[in-house]
Design a protein around this motif. Structure first.
Motif, PDB file in Angstrom:
ATOM      1  N   ALA A  27       0.822  -1.214   0.000  1.00 38.25           N
ATOM      2  CA  ALA A  27       0.000   0.000   0.000  1.00 38.25           C
ATOM      3  C   ALA A  27       0.857   1.266   0.000  1.00 38.25           C
ATOM      4  CB  ALA A  27      -0.959  -0.005   1.188  1.00 38.25           C
ATOM      5  N   PHE A  28       1.919   1.234  -0.794  1.00 39.91           N
ATOM      6  CA  PHE A  28       2.836   2.377  -0.873  1.00 39.91           C
ATOM      7  C   PHE A  28       2.495   3.215  -2.104  1.00 39.91           C
ATOM      8  CE2 PHE A  28       6.772   4.501  -2.162  1.00 39.91           C
ATOM      9  CZ  PHE A  28       7.190   5.059  -0.952  1.00 39.91           C
ATOM     10  N   PRO A  29       1.909   4.404  -1.903  1.00 41.37           N
ATOM     11  CA  PRO A  29       1.546   5.225  -3.066  1.00 41.37           C
ATOM     12  C   PRO A  29       2.762   5.880  -3.693  1.00 41.37           C
ATOM     13  CG  PRO A  29       0.927   6.344  -1.028  1.00 41.37           C
ATOM     14  CD  PRO A  29       1.495   5.010  -0.637  1.00 41.37           C
ATOM     15  N   GLY A  30       2.971   5.614  -4.969  1.00 40.85           N
ATOM     16  CA  GLY A  30       4.051   6.236  -5.714  1.00 40.85           C
ATOM     17  C   GLY A  30       3.495   7.044  -6.858  1.00 40.85           C
ATOM     18  N   VAL A  31       4.373   7.536  -7.705  1.00 43.92           N
ATOM     19  CA  VAL A  31       3.940   8.272  -8.892  1.00 43.92           C
ATOM     20  C   VAL A  31       3.316   7.315  -9.905  1.00 43.92           C
ATOM     21  CG1 VAL A  31       4.721   9.671 -10.849  1.00 43.92           C
ATOM     22  CG2 VAL A  31       5.636  10.107  -8.566  1.00 43.92           C
ATOM     23  N   THR A  32       3.879   6.117 -10.024  1.00 41.84           N
ATOM     24  CA  THR A  32       3.433   5.166 -11.038  1.00 41.84           C
ATOM     25  C   THR A  32       2.176   4.425 -10.634  1.00 41.84           C
ATOM     26  OG1 THR A  32       5.769   4.868 -11.579  1.00 41.84           O
ATOM     27  CG2 THR A  32       4.232   3.293 -12.529  1.00 41.84           C
ATOM     28  N   GLY A  33       2.014   4.187  -9.355  1.00 34.47           N
ATOM     29  CA  GLY A  33       0.854   3.457  -8.862  1.00 34.47           C
ATOM     30  C   GLY A  33       1.016   3.181  -7.388  1.00 34.47           C
ATOM     31  N   VAL A  34       0.104   2.384  -6.836  1.00 32.28           N
ATOM     32  CA  VAL A  34       0.200   1.969  -5.442  1.00 32.28           C
ATOM     33  C   VAL A  34       0.879   0.603  -5.424  1.00 32.28           C
ATOM     34  CG1 VAL A  34      -1.072   1.421  -3.346  1.00 32.28           C
ATOM     35  CG2 VAL A  34      -1.863   3.278  -4.834  1.00 32.28           C
ATOM     36  N   PHE A  35       2.049   0.525  -4.790  1.00 30.89           N
ATOM     37  CA  PHE A  35       2.877  -0.681  -4.846  1.00 30.89           C
ATOM     38  C   PHE A  35       2.540  -1.644  -3.716  1.00 30.89           C
ATOM     39  CE2 PHE A  35       5.257   2.366  -7.311  1.00 30.89           C
ATOM     40  CZ  PHE A  35       5.797   1.611  -8.332  1.00 30.89           C
ATOM     41  N   ASN A  36       2.393  -2.911  -4.101  1.00 28.75           N
ATOM     42  CA  ASN A  36       2.204  -4.008  -3.159  1.00 28.75           C
ATOM     43  C   ASN A  36       3.132  -5.145  -3.580  1.00 28.75           C
ATOM     44  OD1 ASN A  36      -0.276  -3.325  -1.344  1.00 28.75           O
ATOM     45  ND2 ASN A  36      -0.925  -2.742  -3.410  1.00 28.75           N
ATOM     46  N   PHE A  37       4.373  -5.089  -3.093  1.00 31.73           N
ATOM     47  CA  PHE A  37       5.332  -6.136  -3.428  1.00 31.73           C
ATOM     48  C   PHE A  37       5.062  -7.392  -2.589  1.00 31.73           C
ATOM     49  CE2 PHE A  37       8.509  -2.633  -4.597  1.00 31.73           C
ATOM     50  CZ  PHE A  37       8.373  -2.857  -5.962  1.00 31.73           C
ATOM     51  N   SER A  38       5.553  -8.513  -3.073  1.00 28.71           N
ATOM     52  CA  SER A  38       5.489  -9.770  -2.335  1.00 28.71           C
ATOM     53  C   SER A  38       6.569 -10.678  -2.901  1.00 28.71           C
ATOM     54  CB  SER A  38       4.115 -10.421  -2.503  1.00 28.71           C
ATOM     55  OG  SER A  38       3.978 -10.971  -3.812  1.00 28.71           O
ATOM     56  N   PRO A  39       6.845 -11.811  -2.256  1.00 26.84           N
ATOM     57  CA  PRO A  39       7.836 -12.736  -2.821  1.00 26.84           C
ATOM     58  C   PRO A  39       7.472 -13.217  -4.216  1.00 26.84           C
ATOM     59  CG  PRO A  39       7.440 -13.258  -0.520  1.00 26.84           C
ATOM     60  CD  PRO A  39       6.424 -12.207  -0.902  1.00 26.84           C
ATOM     61  N   ALA A  40       6.190 -13.184  -4.555  1.00 27.85           N
ATOM     62  CA  ALA A  40       5.749 -13.661  -5.870  1.00 27.85           C
ATOM     63  C   ALA A  40       5.544 -12.529  -6.872  1.00 27.85           C
ATOM     64  CB  ALA A  40       4.441 -14.444  -5.730  1.00 27.85           C
ATOM     65  N   ASP A  41       5.633 -11.268  -6.426  1.00 30.36           N
ATOM     66  CA  ASP A  41       5.356 -10.123  -7.305  1.00 30.36           C
ATOM     67  C   ASP A  41       6.346  -9.009  -7.007  1.00 30.36           C
ATOM     68  OD1 ASP A  41       4.372  -8.062  -8.845  1.00 30.36           O
ATOM     69  OD2 ASP A  41       2.345  -8.089  -8.003  1.00 30.36           O
ATOM     70  N   HIS A  42       7.289  -8.802  -7.922  1.00 31.11           N
ATOM     71  CA  HIS A  42       8.307  -7.766  -7.744  1.00 31.11           C
ATOM     72  C   HIS A  42       8.031  -6.524  -8.592  1.00 31.11           C
ATOM     73  CE1 HIS A  42      11.798 -10.126  -5.669  1.00 31.11           C
ATOM     74  NE2 HIS A  42      10.636 -10.254  -5.040  1.00 31.11           N
ATOM     75  N   ASN A  43       6.808  -6.400  -9.107  1.00 36.23           N
ATOM     76  CA  ASN A  43       6.369  -5.150  -9.727  1.00 36.23           C
ATOM     77  C   ASN A  43       5.343  -4.470  -8.825  1.00 36.23           C
ATOM     78  OD1 ASN A  43       4.585  -4.129 -12.743  1.00 36.23           O
ATOM     79  ND2 ASN A  43       6.175  -3.051 -11.629  1.00 36.23           N
ATOM     80  N   GLY A  44       4.457  -5.263  -8.254  1.00 40.84           N
ATOM     81  CA  GLY A  44       3.572  -4.768  -7.201  1.00 40.84           C
ATOM     82  C   GLY A  44       2.457  -3.853  -7.654  1.00 40.84           C
ATOM     83  N   LEU A  45       2.149  -3.847  -8.941  1.00 38.70           N
ATOM     84  CA  LEU A  45       1.106  -2.966  -9.473  1.00 38.70           C
ATOM     85  C   LEU A  45       0.004  -3.786 -10.119  1.00 38.70           C
ATOM     86  CD1 LEU A  45       3.437  -0.333 -11.196  1.00 38.70           C
ATOM     87  CD2 LEU A  45       2.247  -0.057  -9.006  1.00 38.70           C
ATOM     88  N   ASP A  46      -1.178  -3.181 -10.250  1.00 39.23           N
ATOM     89  CA  ASP A  46      -2.262  -3.809 -10.992  1.00 39.23           C
ATOM     90  C   ASP A  46      -2.802  -2.800 -12.007  1.00 39.23           C
ATOM     91  OD1 ASP A  46      -3.902  -2.020  -9.568  1.00 39.23           O
ATOM     92  OD2 ASP A  46      -4.513  -3.539  -8.113  1.00 39.23           O
ATOM     93  N   GLU A  47      -3.912  -3.128 -12.665  1.00 39.50           N
ATOM     94  CA  GLU A  47      -4.419  -2.261 -13.736  1.00 39.50           C
ATOM     95  C   GLU A  47      -4.803  -0.868 -13.259  1.00 39.50           C
ATOM     96  OE1 GLU A  47      -7.344  -3.616 -16.551  1.00 39.50           O
ATOM     97  OE2 GLU A  47      -6.369  -5.554 -16.791  1.00 39.50           O
ATOM     98  N   SER A  48      -4.982  -0.692 -11.954  1.00 44.87           N
ATOM     99  CA  SER A  48      -5.322   0.638 -11.428  1.00 44.87           C
ATOM    100  C   SER A  48      -4.168   1.627 -11.592  1.00 44.87           C
ATOM    101  CB  SER A  48      -5.725   0.548  -9.953  1.00 44.87           C
ATOM    102  OG  SER A  48      -4.612   0.204  -9.138  1.00 44.87           O
ATOM    103  N   ALA A  49      -2.974   1.120 -11.933  1.00 42.70           N
ATOM    104  CA  ALA A  49      -1.835   2.013 -12.192  1.00 42.70           C
ATOM    105  C   ALA A  49      -2.005   2.761 -13.509  1.00 42.70           C
ATOM    106  CB  ALA A  49      -0.540   1.220 -12.209  1.00 42.70           C
ATOM    107  N   PHE A  50      -2.977   2.354 -14.315  1.00 39.56           N
ATOM    108  CA  PHE A  50      -3.253   3.019 -15.583  1.00 39.56           C
ATOM    109  C   PHE A  50      -4.668   3.591 -15.606  1.00 39.56           C
ATOM    110  CE2 PHE A  50       0.026   0.097 -17.473  1.00 39.56           C
ATOM    111  CZ  PHE A  50       0.856   1.086 -17.976  1.00 39.56           C
ATOM    112  N   VAL A  51      -4.823   4.684 -16.305  1.00 39.65           N
ATOM    113  CA  VAL A  51      -6.138   5.189 -16.681  1.00 39.65           C
ATOM    114  C   VAL A  51      -6.153   5.302 -18.196  1.00 39.65           C
ATOM    115  CG1 VAL A  51      -6.659   6.419 -14.539  1.00 39.65           C
ATOM    116  CG2 VAL A  51      -5.321   7.568 -16.326  1.00 39.65           C
ATOM    117  N   MET A  52      -7.329   5.227 -18.787  1.00 43.54           N
ATOM    118  CA  MET A  52      -7.435   5.430 -20.228  1.00 43.54           C
ATOM    119  C   MET A  52      -7.632   6.911 -20.505  1.00 43.54           C
ATOM    120  SD  MET A  52      -6.921   2.758 -22.051  1.00 43.54           S
ATOM    121  CE  MET A  52      -7.495   3.420 -23.631  1.00 43.54           C
ATOM    122  N   VAL A  53      -6.872   7.402 -21.464  1.00 42.83           N
ATOM    123  CA  VAL A  53      -6.973   8.817 -21.838  1.00 42.83           C
ATOM    124  C   VAL A  53      -7.121   8.928 -23.350  1.00 42.83           C
ATOM    125  CG1 VAL A  53      -5.530   9.494 -19.877  1.00 42.83           C
ATOM    126  CG2 VAL A  53      -4.481   9.186 -22.114  1.00 42.83           C
TER     127      VAL A  53
END
Length: 380
Positions: free
Chosen positions: A342-368
Motif C-alpha cells: 500500500a505504498f503510493p508512488g507516482v506510477t501506482g500503489v505498490f504491493n510487493f510480495s515474494p511472488a510479485d516484484h512489480n507490485g502494481l495492478d491495472e489501477s496504475a493506468f487510466v485510459m486517456v
C-alpha cells in the motif's frame, strides 16, 4: 559511459540537514539513459533522482545518515550499462541500484546484481525483468500486460472484435507484441493483422495500408517516440479513420508535439500523473502526483512526465525499505522491499510480495484520449 556526479549538488543540503562529522553516507547507485535514443526517458529520471535525493537529505537523510546517489549515464547502450553496474558494485560499493532506463539494459545487468546480492529496482517496462521472479530484481514501471489489459477492456466496452497490431522491432516493441498476441485471443478478440516497423523507420504507410486491408475495428500501435508519431501522421495521410490505440510508451507531451494534429482523438493507457488534476479527490495518488509535478516543474522549468516518476518510485521505494527495515545493508533492503504494501508512488500503489516484484495492478493506468493538444481522462 558518463558519470553524473551528484555529490556536489547535495553539499548544501547536507551541510544544513546533517551535522559535521555525520555517519558515513548511504550510497545508492543509478543507471539512466540520460543521453542517446532513450534520453526522453532517462533525462526526467535523472532529474527526479537528483531532486528526491536532495529532498531526503534536507529532511535529515536515512537512519541519521546522508544519502549519496551516484548516477551513471549508459547513453542507451547495453554494453555501457553493464560497465556502469560494474563500477557501481566494485568501485562505488552501493547498497542498491535504481535503473537502468530501458528493458534490454535492465535484462543485461540483472545477473550481475543477483550475483553480487545487491537489489536492483529497474525503471523499465518489460515483464521479463521480474517474471520469473528474481529475488534481487524489482521494477517500478507498469508491465506491458497491465497496459494491454486496459486497452482491451476499453475495446471490449466499445464492442470491438477485430484488432490489428503494429509494433516496433526493439525490445520494448517485441515484449509488447508477445503480450498482445497472447492476450487478444485470450480476451475473445480476433488478431486481424500483425505488422512490424523498425525503430529508425520514417514511414509506415506500407504497414498501415496492409492493416487497413484487414478491416479491423481498431489498431494498436506499440512503440516509443518518434515512431508512433510517424504512425499517427501516416494514418491521417492515408485517410484511415479506424480508431488507433497507442501504448503507454508515448504518454508525454513530447508525443503530442511530434504528432501534432495527427494526435487528435488517439487513445492510450497512461499513468495517472498525465491527468493528475483531473483525478477525483479520493484517489490515493492525487496529492503526491500534484506535489511531485509542482516540485519538478518549479526546479527544472519543464513539465513532469510519467517517466521521471519511475525514478521517483525507484529511489523512494529503496528509501522506504531502508527506513522500514532500519538497516541499509543490501540484504536487508531486499527483504524490506519484498514486504512493502500500500505504498503510493507516482506510477501506482505498490504491493510487493515474494511472488510479485512489480507490485502494481491495472489501477496504475487510466485510459486517456488526446483532444485539443492535451490528454483527457476517460471515464471507466
Amino acid at each position: 559511459m558518463r558519470l553524473l556526479s551528484l555529490t556536489v549538488l547535495f553539499a548544501a543540503a547536507l551541510s544544513v540537514a546533517l551535522p559535521a562529522g555525520a555517519a558515513e553516507p548511504i550510497r545508492i547507485g543509478a543507471v539512466v539513459s540520460a543521453t542517446g535514443p532513450a534520453s526522453f526517458l532517462g533525462e526526467p529520471e535523472r532529474n527526479t533522482l537528483q531532486m528526491q535525493a536532495d529532498a531526503l537529505n534536507a529532511a535529515g537523510g536515512l537512519l541519521g545518515r546522508p544519502v549519496e546517489i551516484i548516477v551513471l549515464d549508459d547513453e542507451t547502450d547495453v554494453n555501457k550499462a553493464v560497465l556502469a553496474v560494474d563500477r557501481l558494485l566494485k568501485k562505488e560499493n552501493v547498497v542498491a541500484v535504481v535503473g537502468p532506463t530501458v528493458s534490454g539494459n535492465s535484462l543485461a545487468v540483472a545477473p550481475k546484481l543477483e550475483a553480487a546480492k545487491v537489489p536492483l529496482v529497474s525503471m523499465a517496462a518489460a515483464e521479463k525483468i521480474v517474471k520469473p521472479v528474481n529475488p534481487w530484481v524489482f521494477k517500478t514501471a507498469q508491465s506491458d500486460r497491465l497496459a494491454v489489459g486496459r486497452i482491451l477492456s476499453h475495446a471490449k466496452a466499445k464492442g470491438y472484435k477485430k484488432l490489428a497490431i503494429l509494433t516496433v522491432s526493439d525490445g520494448y516493441g517485441q515484449a509488447g507484441r508477445e503480450v498482445l498476441k497472447e492476450m487478444l485471443p485470450a480476451g475473445g478478440f480476433e488478431l486481424a493483422g500483425d505488422e512490424v516497423y523498425g525503430p529508425k523507420d520514417t514511414d509506415m504507410t506500407a504497414q498501415l495500408t496492409k492493416l487497413k486491408g484487414t478491416a479491423p475495428d481498431a489498431i494498436i500501435c506499440w512503440g516509443t517516440n518518434p515512431g508512433p508519431a510517424v504512425v499517427a501522421k501516416n494514418r491521417v495521410q492515408l485517410g484511415i479513420t479506424t480508431p488507433l490505440y497507442m501504448s503507454h510508451g508515448v504518454a508525454s507531451k513530447k508525443f503530442i508535439e511530434l504528432a501534432g494534429e495527427a494526435a487528435e482523438g488517439l487513445l492510450l493507457p497512461a499513468g495517472k500523473l498525465t491527468v493528475a488534476g483531473q483525478l477525483p479527490e479520493s484517489d490515493p495518488q492525487k496529492a503526491l502526483l500534484l506535489a511531485y509535478s509542482k516540485a519538478y516543474e518549479d526546479r527544472f522549468k519543464t513539465p513532469a512526465s510519467a517517466f521521471g516518476g519511475y525514478g521517483y518510485d525507484g529511489l523512494m521505494l529503496v528509501a522506504q525499505a531502508i527506513a522500514a527495515g532500519k538497516d541499509a545493508s543490501p540484504a536487508a533492503i531486499r527483504e524490506a522491499l519484498e514486504k512493502i504494501a500500500a505504498f503510493p508512488g507516482v506510477t501506482g500503489v505498490f504491493n510487493f510480495s515474494p511472488a510479485d516484484h512489480n507490485g502494481l495492478d491495472e489501477s496504475a493506468f487510466v485510459m486517456v484520449t488526446i483532444t485539443g493538444g492535451d490528454f483527457k481522462l476517460l471515464a471507466d
